[in-house]
Design a protein around this motif. Structure first.
Motif, PDB file in Angstrom:
ATOM      1  N   UNK A  55       4.559   1.830   4.605  1.00  0.00           N
ATOM      2  CA  UNK A  55       3.497   1.007   4.681  1.00  0.00           C
ATOM      3  C   UNK A  55       2.287   1.767   5.174  1.00  0.00           C
ATOM      4  N   UNK A  56       2.547   2.914   5.769  1.00  0.00           N
ATOM      5  CA  UNK A  56       1.528   3.883   6.250  1.00  0.00           C
ATOM      6  C   UNK A  56       1.065   4.733   4.956  1.00  0.00           C
ATOM      7  N   UNK A  57       2.127   4.925   3.898  1.00  0.00           N
ATOM      8  CA  UNK A  57       1.724   5.830   2.846  1.00  0.00           C
ATOM      9  C   UNK A  57       0.833   4.790   2.100  1.00  0.00           C
ATOM     10  N   UNK A  61      -2.907   5.476   0.652  1.00  0.00           N
ATOM     11  CA  UNK A  61      -3.351   5.817  -0.641  1.00  0.00           C
ATOM     12  C   UNK A  61      -4.418   4.504  -0.871  1.00  0.00           C
ATOM     13  N   UNK A  62      -4.388   3.516  -0.321  1.00  0.00           N
ATOM     14  CA  UNK A  62      -5.258   2.285  -0.791  1.00  0.00           C
ATOM     15  C   UNK A  62      -6.708   2.923  -0.413  1.00  0.00           C
ATOM     16  N   UNK A  63      -6.798   3.700   0.483  1.00  0.00           N
ATOM     17  CA  UNK A  63      -8.065   4.476   0.704  1.00  0.00           C
ATOM     18  C   UNK A  63      -8.402   5.896   0.055  1.00  0.00           C
ATOM     19  N   UNK A  64      -7.730   6.034  -1.056  1.00  0.00           N
ATOM     20  CA  UNK A  64      -7.748   7.044  -1.827  1.00  0.00           C
ATOM     21  C   UNK A  64      -6.960   8.516  -1.628  1.00  0.00           C
ATOM     22  N   UNK A  65      -5.986   8.274  -0.930  1.00  0.00           N
ATOM     23  CA  UNK A  65      -5.047   9.127  -0.584  1.00  0.00           C
ATOM     24  C   UNK A  65      -5.709  10.330   0.501  1.00  0.00           C
ATOM     25  N   UNK A  70      -2.816  11.321  -4.184  1.00  0.00           N
ATOM     26  CA  UNK A  70      -2.047  10.241  -3.946  1.00  0.00           C
ATOM     27  C   UNK A  70      -0.784  10.738  -3.306  1.00  0.00           C
ATOM     28  N   UNK A  71      -0.303   9.987  -2.329  1.00  0.00           N
ATOM     29  CA  UNK A  71       1.086  10.249  -1.806  1.00  0.00           C
ATOM     30  C   UNK A  71       2.159   9.573  -2.645  1.00  0.00           C
ATOM     31  N   UNK A 312       5.829   5.302  11.472  1.00  0.00           N
ATOM     32  CA  UNK A 312       4.595   4.968  11.014  1.00  0.00           C
ATOM     33  C   UNK A 312       3.644   6.146  11.383  1.00  0.00           C
ATOM     34  N   UNK A 313       3.445   6.664  12.486  1.00  0.00           N
ATOM     35  CA  UNK A 313       2.394   7.611  12.901  1.00  0.00           C
ATOM     36  C   UNK A 313       2.713   8.965  12.379  1.00  0.00           C
ATOM     37  N   UNK A 314       4.143   9.158  12.318  1.00  0.00           N
ATOM     38  CA  UNK A 314       4.368  10.597  11.621  1.00  0.00           C
ATOM     39  C   UNK A 314       3.671  10.623  10.406  1.00  0.00           C
TER      40      UNK A 314
END
Length: 410
Positions: A55-57, A61-65, A70-71, A312-314
């Motif tokens: 989810x974090x990835x 990525x949705x905001x440009x990586x 991109x991750x 997630x925070x990682x």
């Protein structure tokens, strides 16, 4: 959002965002490994860690990586087996050439991955609260260590609840034994005593005789380091034998929302847990995170818990480190991660430049019948991580530093 307030761009549909330069091409990507147990006995917990990491990835990525890159996550299944974790870590690092692995839940899985990560000079982000006693320069630890769970907990149980006789019980492996070691010192330092220190194998389900032993011991509180499916059997047997959580509460270092949901709220009601995160944290960051996570897994009733939030925070700590470094080699990312701070669902977390563990805020919650914890105690500021507190490490006398472990102090 506070979590990434110093970064350059946000988008309305994603609460946490990262800056980017232009549009990343398909070839312009950063490969990372996501290695948790998707099958086997531990998948009940670890599936949520994998989901939170992805989810974090996806958000980033949705905001440009990260800096336009991109991750690309490569997902593997540790299958609740340390040997498999070792094999999959080898595959990710050697064949897939990932620059970081996000993964591991148990200490056994971390220890299985560590030789691969260290030998290949790679980087692991490990999200689970654990026993400490480790000083790797190839791991960023985003879970708590014993001093961040027990230094607040034992005094609360003794001084606020008036509990003086502790029955310590745990699963039979490293984490529970190290937690007991720290707890015993704190119990004695606070003028109380421990009357037993007992262990049963992981997955043990016949708790009748152990619960009777607790009942007959004269203890007025149980410090539980019981892990996994055994939590369900233990709490239900405790309830069935008629032991009141008011009279002899179970005070756990492990039981989270996900275990309470599995065993049923009425069986946990009145018991306690000490963690840096509970779903009940009343902040906008946490409320927004819960909504996004439930939408991501398409489950309006999904619970959030400490280790999945750390997972997630990682990713966000890693992303800030990559941006700070401007490089994607594992050890460059590790070096840049030192001092990185984020403010998310768990509150402020900061990577210690000395031992690569995170400062975080200790909290204590009492479980309610609805399966949620009511936060009854919370520190005002994050607490420094001391992975060797069981062996006398203090903030003024660090054993694990940027120079490595001073084993002469052990």
């Amino acid at each position: 959002m506070k979590l990434l307030k110093n970064l350059k761009a946000t988008i309305a549909v994603v609460a946490f965002s990262l800056p980017f330069i232009g549009q990343a091409s398909a070839a312009d990507e950063i490969k990372v490994g996501v290695l948790f147990s998707l099958t086997g006995g531990l998948s009940i917990v670890e599936k949520s860690l994998s989901d939170a990491t992805l989810m974090a990835i996806d958000e980033i990525n949705a905001n440009g990586g990260v800096d336009g890159k991109m991750i690309k996550p490569i997902v593997e299944d540790g299958a609740s087996d340390p040997k498999t974790f070792n094999e999959k870590a080898s595959k990710l690092v050697i064949r897939d050439r990932v620059v970081t692995v996000f993964g591991g839940y148990t200490s056994a899985s971390r220890k299985a991955m560590l030789p691969v990560i260290e030998k290949r000079k790679n980087l692991l982000f490990y999200p689970t609260f654990y026993e400490g006693y480790e000083c790797s320069k190839n791991v960023i630890y985003t879970g708590s260590v014993p001093n961040q769970q027990l230094n607040n907990y034992i005094p609360y149980l003794v001084n606020k609840l008036g509990k003086k006789k502790f029955f310590i019980v745990g699963s039979n492996y490293l984490f529970p034994k190290e937690m007991a070691k720290v707890a015993k010192k704190l119990i004695e330092a606070n003028g109380a005593e421990w009357v037993a220190d007992e262990y049963l194998e992981l997955g043990h389900s016949e708790w009748g005789s152990m619960v009777k032993k607790i009942k007959d011991s004269g203890a007025d509180v149980v410090l539980s380091n019981v892990v996994g499916d055994s939590v369900i059997s233990f709490y239900r047997e405790y309830f069935n034998q008629g032991i009141s959580q008011k009279d002899i509460p179970i005070a756990s270092t492990v039981t989270s929302e996900i275990e309470v949901a599995a065993l049923g709220g009425k069986y946990a009601a009145g018991s306690y847990t000490s963690f840096p995160y509970f779903q009940a944290i009343d902040t906008k960051e946490n409320h927004d995170f819960i909504k996004r996570y439930r939408a991501y897994v398409n489950d309006p009733n999904a619970v959030t818990h400490v280790t999945m939030v750390a997972a997630y925070e990682s990713v966000y700590e890693w992303a800030k480190a990559v941006e700070k470094s401007g490089k994607t080699k594992p050890l460059d990312i590790m070096e840049a991660a030192k001092g990185v701070s984020i403010d998310g669902p768990m509150g402020v977390m900061t990577v210690s430049p000395e031992n690569l563990h995170n400062s975080m805020t200790p909290r204590i919650a009492q479980w309610q019948e609805d399966g949620q914890g009511k936060i009854v105690d919370e520190y005002d500021v994050p607490v420094q991580p001391l992975p060797y507190s069981a062996y006398g490490e203090t903030a003024d006398n660090l054993f694990c530093t940027a120079s490595g472990l001073d084993s002469s102090k052990l």
